[in-house]
Design an enzyme around this catalytic site. Structure first.
Site, PDB file in Angstrom:
ATOM      1  CG  ASP A  16      -2.010   1.019   1.166  1.00 29.91           C
ATOM      2  OD1 ASP A  16      -2.342   1.453   0.038  1.00 29.91           O
ATOM      3  OD2 ASP A  16      -2.554   1.386   2.214  1.00 29.91           O
ATOM      4  N   GLY A  17       0.381   2.278  -0.715  1.00 33.73           N
ATOM      5  CA  GLY A  17       1.044   3.576  -0.685  1.00 33.73           C
ATOM      6  C   GLY A  17       1.737   3.965  -1.972  1.00 33.73           C
ATOM      7  NE  ARG A  29      -3.584   6.376  -8.332  1.00 36.05           N
ATOM      8  CZ  ARG A  29      -3.656   6.121  -7.027  1.00 36.05           C
ATOM      9  NH1 ARG A  29      -3.485   7.098  -6.150  1.00 36.05           N
ATOM     10  NH2 ARG A  29      -3.889   4.890  -6.588  1.00 36.05           N
ATOM     11  CG  HIS A  33       0.755   1.392  -9.392  1.00 36.85           C
ATOM     12  ND1 HIS A  33       0.330   1.068  -8.121  1.00 36.85           N
ATOM     13  CD2 HIS A  33      -0.234   2.149  -9.944  1.00 36.85           C
ATOM     14  CE1 HIS A  33      -0.868   1.600  -7.909  1.00 36.85           C
ATOM     15  NE2 HIS A  33      -1.221   2.269  -8.994  1.00 36.85           N
ATOM     16  CB  SER A  61      -7.761  -6.074  -3.955  1.00 40.35           C
ATOM     17  OG  SER A  61      -8.360  -4.857  -4.370  1.00 40.35           O
ATOM     18  CD1 TRP A  65     -11.266  -6.726 -10.496  1.00 38.89           C
ATOM     19  CD2 TRP A  65     -10.361  -6.048 -12.421  1.00 38.89           C
ATOM     20  NE1 TRP A  65     -10.484  -7.747 -10.963  1.00 38.89           N
ATOM     21  CE2 TRP A  65      -9.921  -7.363 -12.152  1.00 38.89           C
ATOM     22  CE3 TRP A  65      -9.929  -5.411 -13.590  1.00 38.89           C
ATOM     23  CZ2 TRP A  65      -9.055  -8.052 -13.007  1.00 38.89           C
ATOM     24  CZ3 TRP A  65      -9.064  -6.100 -14.436  1.00 38.89           C
ATOM     25  CH2 TRP A  65      -8.637  -7.402 -14.153  1.00 38.89           C
ATOM     26  CG  LEU A 127      10.782 -16.330  -0.021  1.00 40.74           C
ATOM     27  CD1 LEU A 127      10.609 -16.356   1.495  1.00 40.74           C
ATOM     28  CD2 LEU A 127      11.098 -14.913  -0.495  1.00 40.74           C
ATOM     29  NE  ARG A 184      -3.306  -0.983   4.326  1.00 44.88           N
ATOM     30  CZ  ARG A 184      -4.488  -1.069   3.749  1.00 44.88           C
ATOM     31  NH1 ARG A 184      -5.365  -1.941   4.199  1.00 44.88           N
ATOM     32  NH2 ARG A 184      -4.810  -0.314   2.726  1.00 44.88           N
ATOM     33  NE  ARG A 190      -8.744   0.710   4.104  1.00 47.45           N
ATOM     34  CZ  ARG A 190      -8.232   1.941   4.004  1.00 47.45           C
ATOM     35  NH1 ARG A 190      -8.087   2.671   5.098  1.00 47.45           N
ATOM     36  NH2 ARG A 190      -7.887   2.430   2.830  1.00 47.45           N
ATOM     37  CD  GLU A 203       0.832 -11.140  17.662  1.00 49.43           C
ATOM     38  OE1 GLU A 203       0.531  -9.930  17.741  1.00 49.43           O
ATOM     39  OE2 GLU A 203       0.509 -11.985  18.518  1.00 49.43           O
TER      40      GLU A 203
END
Length: 240
Positions: A16-17, A29, A33, A61, A65, A127, A184, A190, A203
């Site tokens: 996020d961000g 923007r 990304h 997510s 869309w 990983l 986050r 959230r 956690e």
């Protein structure tokens, strides 16, 4: 990091961000990304160096869309490019890559890149990297419920035999352990419909830094915080 620290086996991160990172710099923007995508590789490598075994990142997510068409198109092009270029890097780092989410709604070329990436890295032993694309926790539960209902109707599953373990087996993450730590960045507090079933006992760690600026040091800070928590499971306290 200090000796004796317990490293979470599975870390989940909400990316996020990116948009705010670009806006702060007077950039489109989409540049946020792009920068965020570049940071994915850095944090995967940092997680591997720290001893994390699984890392799951929320890249796109089911709600994304609804963003402006230009931004969605740019994101899809960026994701396609990332997936195509990820195979070589993943094999170099011995990393297994899987995609969770409803891939049926993604472009055919993106779906092909996902298949090639998963197939090409499935034997890697380093990983485990999960990318959440067209993913939503509620959508995942709906899809799992439909699959269970179909199996009950076909006689392959008895309704009275359904348990938490059964439900887990129908999720996108069926053979992946639940996250120990959810991070986050960006200051938002959230879940945004991410891994709703899987993070029941995780956690949470919220960082003020925007995702493109999130570093190995920030990941270490999250792990330090994780180690400072008292883990409580049914009245039994376990000091991490």
């Amino acid at each position: 990091m200090q000796d004796g620290l317990k490293i979470p086996k599975h870390v989940a991160i909400i990316l996020d961000g990116n948009g705010r990172w670009a806006k702060k710099r007077g950039l489109p923007r989409n540049m946020g990304h792009v920068q965020g995508a570049k940071n994915v590789e850095k944090i995967c490598r940092a997680a591997d160096e720290l001893g994390v075994k699984y890392i799951t990142m929320y890249a796109f997510s089911t709600e994304n869309w609804n963003r402006p068409g230009e931004e969605v198109d740019a994101l899809m092009k960026l994701l396609h490019s990332y997936l195509k270029n990820c195979l070589k890097r993943a094999n170099k780092d011995d990393m297994r890559v899987r995609v969770i989410g409803d891939r049926s709604k993604l472009d055919a070329a993106v779906q092909k890149s996902i298949q090639e990436l998963e197939e090409g890295t499935k034997e890697n032993q380093g990983l485990n990297f999960q990318i959440a694309l067209n993913y939503g926790g509620r959508d995942e539960l709906v899809r799992a419920t439909r699959a269970m209902a179909a199996d009950v109707a076909a006689g392959r599953l008895k309704a009275e035999d359904i348990t938490e373990t059964t439900v887990t087996g129908y999720l996108d993450t069926a053979d992946i352990p639940d996250p120990d730590l959810l991070i986050r960045p960006s200051g938002e507090l959230r879940l945004s419909n991410f891994l709703l079933w899987q993070v029941a006992y995780s956690e949470f760690y919220f960082a003020d830094v925007l995702w493109p600026d999130f570093t190995k040091k920030d990941l270490e800070q999250a792990i330090y915080a994780y180690n400072g928590r008292d883990r409580r499971f049914g009245k039994v306290e376990e000091k991490e």
